[in-house]
Design an enzyme around this catalytic site. Sequence first.
Site, short mmCIF file in Angstrom:
data_model
loop_
_atom_site.label_atom_id
_atom_site.label_comp_id
_atom_site.label_asym_id
_atom_site.label_seq_id
_atom_site.Cartn_x
_atom_site.Cartn_y
_atom_site.Cartn_z
N TYR A 18 0.86 -1.37 0.37
CA TYR A 18 -0.03 -0.06 -0.02
C TYR A 18 0.90 1.17 -0.16
O TYR A 18 0.59 2.09 -0.79
CB TYR A 18 -1.01 -0.07 1.31
CG TYR A 18 -1.79 1.22 1.37
CD1 TYR A 18 -3.06 0.91 0.71
CD2 TYR A 18 -1.53 2.41 1.89
CE1 TYR A 18 -4.02 2.07 0.83
CE2 TYR A 18 -2.27 3.35 1.81
CZ TYR A 18 -3.69 3.16 1.34
OH TYR A 18 -4.61 4.33 1.29
N HIS A 22 1.34 4.08 -3.16
CA HIS A 22 1.00 5.24 -2.90
C HIS A 22 2.37 6.41 -2.96
O HIS A 22 2.26 7.43 -3.51
CB HIS A 22 0.40 5.74 -1.53
CG HIS A 22 -1.03 5.47 -1.45
ND1 HIS A 22 -1.45 4.26 -1.60
CD2 HIS A 22 -2.07 6.32 -1.66
CE1 HIS A 22 -2.97 4.35 -1.57
NE2 HIS A 22 -3.23 5.52 -1.59
N TYR A 41 -3.25 16.09 1.37
CA TYR A 41 -3.96 14.67 1.61
C TYR A 41 -3.02 13.71 2.22
O TYR A 41 -1.71 13.48 1.75
CB TYR A 41 -4.23 14.22 0.15
CG TYR A 41 -5.04 12.79 0.37
CD1 TYR A 41 -5.52 12.11 1.54
CD2 TYR A 41 -5.78 12.29 -1.10
CE1 TYR A 41 -6.37 10.98 1.23
CE2 TYR A 41 -6.42 11.31 -1.06
CZ TYR A 41 -6.62 10.48 0.04
OH TYR A 41 -7.50 9.39 -0.19
N TRP A 76 -7.74 3.34 -10.48
CA TRP A 76 -6.90 3.40 -9.31
C TRP A 76 -7.47 2.37 -8.26
O TRP A 76 -6.82 1.61 -7.67
CB TRP A 76 -6.76 4.84 -8.69
CG TRP A 76 -5.92 4.93 -7.26
CD1 TRP A 76 -6.60 4.91 -6.14
CD2 TRP A 76 -4.45 4.85 -7.17
NE1 TRP A 76 -5.34 4.92 -5.06
CE2 TRP A 76 -4.34 4.71 -5.74
CE3 TRP A 76 -3.34 4.62 -7.96
CZ2 TRP A 76 -2.86 4.72 -5.32
CZ3 TRP A 76 -2.16 4.79 -7.54
CH2 TRP A 76 -1.89 4.62 -6.17
N TRP A 77 -8.91 2.44 -8.30
CA TRP A 77 -9.55 1.63 -7.08
C TRP A 77 -9.29 0.19 -7.51
O TRP A 77 -9.10 -0.81 -6.82
CB TRP A 77 -11.11 2.09 -7.45
CG TRP A 77 -11.37 3.39 -6.73
CD1 TRP A 77 -10.95 4.18 -5.86
CD2 TRP A 77 -12.75 3.88 -6.96
NE1 TRP A 77 -11.37 5.26 -5.54
CE2 TRP A 77 -12.59 5.19 -6.16
CE3 TRP A 77 -14.10 3.36 -7.62
CZ2 TRP A 77 -13.90 5.76 -6.00
CZ3 TRP A 77 -14.99 4.33 -7.62
CH2 TRP A 77 -14.96 5.42 -6.81
#
Length: 104
Positions: A18, A22, A41, A76-77
Amino acid sequence: MQRLAFKMKLNKGQKEIYKKRHNEIWPELKALLKDNGVSEYSIFFDEETNTLFAFQKVSGNNSSQDLASNQIVKKWWDFMADVMEVNPDNSPVSIPLQELFYME
């Protein structure tokens, strides 16, 4: 400027992948977020519960959660669906959090 927070759930043992994904966020996704008012963010991780805590600063009335129909976001999902809890459309299961305190 809005400050928004929400939580998501990472699948057990997926922290490093993860984080890697990112750290290599797609330039087109980053541009899309910025173009839609997301100026900050951050995502934090709770090792005990595998909970992700996300925080955004957003200008206007929208957030990244309002980009569900965008093809970059959908891609992306799909890319992230194997490492976290997702809905049937592969969007992350995301629970908004209410701000109770803010110090400027």
